[in-house]
Every structure is written in C-alpha cells, then in structure tokens.
Design a protein around this motif. Sequence first.
Motif, PDB file in Angstrom:
ATOM      1  N   GLU A  66      41.832  -1.783 -91.929  1.00 20.37           N
ATOM      2  CA  GLU A  66      42.211  -0.408 -92.275  1.00 20.37           C
ATOM      3  C   GLU A  66      41.295   0.589 -91.586  1.00 20.37           C
ATOM      4  N   GLU A  67      40.008   0.313 -91.577  1.00 23.74           N
ATOM      5  CA  GLU A  67      39.060   1.223 -90.937  1.00 23.74           C
ATOM      6  C   GLU A  67      39.254   1.251 -89.417  1.00 23.74           C
ATOM      7  N   ILE A  68      39.407   0.096 -88.816  1.00 27.92           N
ATOM      8  CA  ILE A  68      39.590   0.037 -87.371  1.00 27.92           C
ATOM      9  C   ILE A  68      40.913   0.694 -86.973  1.00 27.92           C
ATOM     10  N   ALA A  69      41.956   0.488 -87.763  1.00 27.26           N
ATOM     11  CA  ALA A  69      43.247   1.125 -87.471  1.00 27.26           C
ATOM     12  C   ALA A  69      43.109   2.652 -87.524  1.00 27.26           C
ATOM     13  N   MET A 131      26.894  13.908 -81.517  1.00 23.18           N
ATOM     14  CA  MET A 131      26.555  12.507 -81.293  1.00 23.18           C
ATOM     15  C   MET A 131      25.049  12.316 -81.149  1.00 23.18           C
ATOM     16  N   SER A 132      24.387  13.253 -80.495  1.00 23.23           N
ATOM     17  CA  SER A 132      22.932  13.128 -80.334  1.00 23.23           C
ATOM     18  C   SER A 132      22.206  13.315 -81.660  1.00 23.23           C
ATOM     19  N   LYS A 133      22.731  14.170 -82.531  1.00 27.05           N
ATOM     20  CA  LYS A 133      22.118  14.348 -83.853  1.00 27.05           C
ATOM     21  C   LYS A 133      22.320  13.124 -84.741  1.00 27.05           C
ATOM     22  N   LEU A 134      23.495  12.510 -84.647  1.00 26.78           N
ATOM     23  CA  LEU A 134      23.759  11.320 -85.454  1.00 26.78           C
ATOM     24  C   LEU A 134      22.959  10.122 -84.980  1.00 26.78           C
ATOM     25  N   GLY A 135      22.817   9.987 -83.678  1.00 27.89           N
ATOM     26  CA  GLY A 135      22.115   8.838 -83.128  1.00 27.89           C
ATOM     27  C   GLY A 135      22.813   7.548 -83.513  1.00 27.89           C
ATOM     28  N   SER A 136      22.051   6.503 -83.657  1.00 22.73           N
ATOM     29  CA  SER A 136      22.637   5.207 -84.025  1.00 22.73           C
ATOM     30  C   SER A 136      22.495   4.934 -85.519  1.00 22.73           C
ATOM     31  N   ASP A 144      29.992  -3.265 -88.514  1.00 26.31           N
ATOM     32  CA  ASP A 144      28.633  -2.828 -88.189  1.00 26.31           C
ATOM     33  C   ASP A 144      28.567  -2.308 -86.752  1.00 26.31           C
ATOM     34  N   LEU A 145      29.207  -1.161 -86.546  1.00 27.70           N
ATOM     35  CA  LEU A 145      29.168  -0.469 -85.262  1.00 27.70           C
ATOM     36  C   LEU A 145      28.779   0.984 -85.511  1.00 27.70           C
ATOM     37  N   PRO A 146      28.133   1.615 -84.532  1.00 24.71           N
ATOM     38  CA  PRO A 146      27.783   3.029 -84.723  1.00 24.71           C
ATOM     39  C   PRO A 146      29.022   3.922 -84.673  1.00 24.71           C
ATOM     40  N   MET A 147      29.007   4.962 -85.468  1.00 25.62           N
ATOM     41  CA  MET A 147      30.111   5.922 -85.471  1.00 25.62           C
ATOM     42  C   MET A 147      30.223   6.653 -84.135  1.00 25.62           C
ATOM     43  N   TYR A 151      33.182   8.814 -81.969  1.00 19.71           N
ATOM     44  CA  TYR A 151      32.969  10.161 -81.448  1.00 19.71           C
ATOM     45  C   TYR A 151      32.943  10.167 -79.922  1.00 19.71           C
ATOM     46  N   GLY A 152      32.527   9.064 -79.323  1.00 21.21           N
ATOM     47  CA  GLY A 152      32.551   8.956 -77.867  1.00 21.21           C
ATOM     48  C   GLY A 152      33.976   8.976 -77.329  1.00 21.21           C
ATOM     49  N   VAL A 153      34.884   8.313 -78.046  1.00 23.84           N
ATOM     50  CA  VAL A 153      36.299   8.347 -77.641  1.00 23.84           C
ATOM     51  C   VAL A 153      36.841   9.768 -77.781  1.00 23.84           C
ATOM     52  N   CYS A 154      36.427  10.449 -78.854  1.00 23.58           N
ATOM     53  CA  CYS A 154      36.851  11.853 -79.033  1.00 23.58           C
ATOM     54  C   CYS A 154      36.313  12.717 -77.900  1.00 23.58           C
ATOM     55  N   MET A 155      35.053  12.503 -77.537  1.00 22.48           N
ATOM     56  CA  MET A 155      34.459  13.279 -76.451  1.00 22.48           C
ATOM     57  C   MET A 155      35.146  12.966 -75.123  1.00 22.48           C
ATOM     58  N   LEU A 156      35.502  11.710 -74.914  1.00 20.84           N
ATOM     59  CA  LEU A 156      36.238  11.335 -73.708  1.00 20.84           C
ATOM     60  C   LEU A 156      37.603  12.033 -73.675  1.00 20.84           C
TER      61      LEU A 156
END
Length: 190
Positions: A66-69, A131-136, A144-147, A151-156
């Motif tokens: 559900e989360e990955i979807a 993304m820089s404020k959130l960091g890892s 267990d992956l960083p958010m 956000y990187g896909v959104c930035m892309l």
Amino acid sequence: MSIDIDALPQVMGDDGQFHAQDETVDLSGTTLEAWAATGIFWLLGATVFYQFFTRYALNNSASWTEEIARYLLIGLVFMGAAIGVAKNNHIHVDFFYRFMHPRLARTVSTVVDALRVLFCGAAVILTGLMMSKLGSNSRMSMVDLPMNVVYGVCMLGFAAMTWRSVQVALIHYRRGYSVLERVDSTMQDR
C-alpha cells in the motif's frame, strides 16, 4: 439525410472475410517522461496486483504494497504532469484572449509562459531545499528507505516540467503565438 453505404470504408471483402489493417505504430515521438511514466505505471500495476493476490488468494496481505503503491502513484502524477507541460495541454482559460487586442494577448501569453518556467524552476529549488533539510533521517513507514527517494522523483518531475516549459516558451516565441491566442493550434504546428 441518407447515408451512402458504398462511400464508407469497407472492411468486409468480396470473399466474406474481414480485411482491416492497423496503422504502423510510431513511438519515435515518445518523450523520456512518457517512457518513465510507462515504467512507473507498470511497477504500480504489478504492486497492486501483488497486493490483491496476497490479500485475496493467500489471505495474508503484504503490508508494504500500500505504501509503495502510494509513492509510485505520486511518481506517476509528476511524470504525467511533465508530459502535460510538453504537450502544453494543461488547463488554461482562453476565453479572455478572444476579446483582447492581439498585442495584449501576445504579451499576456508570454507572461504566462515566463511564470510557468519560474514556478516550475522554483519548485525544483524548494524541493531540493526540503530534501536537504530532511536528510536521511526521514524514512518510509513500512519500507526502510529514505523519503528523499520519493521527493527526488518529485524533484525530477519538476525539473522535467521546467525543461519542457522552457521548450514550450521558445516554440511560442518562434511561432509568434501560443495555444492561448489561437485555440485551434497545437504544439505540432510550426
């Protein structure tokens, strides 16, 4: 009003067989964003199918699906938005352009193009700052992956929208008009 049946395209031959030929498929005009969206779409479909299968066939639902979807759907939306910018078919109001003086309509249309480029560019910068404020430290709930992956896909997607906005603005500038001014035109008109 009568219809001349003989003037219509024939799909049934004299031999009583169905004769139709498909047009050749040309994917040469497919943008990189469209290929990325297609890939994300199939990953989303596979994830949802896996979720359905584990829930209803195995009676043991995979909790991570559900989360990955949800995150794949977010990626699909941002890639789809880039496709919409490339085709210049986002929602716009062209009603007032019909009543404006042509020079004023051209000026307003150019301002709209510039604002679109600035908005999408600002979104890239703001997403990078977030993304820089959130960091890892910020992680997904179930996986267990960083958010920052999401956000990187959104930035892309925002970067692709910015790039396509610049391209659309240049096309409008070279043509001397935009779709807002001439609603019957398309991006393919040169």
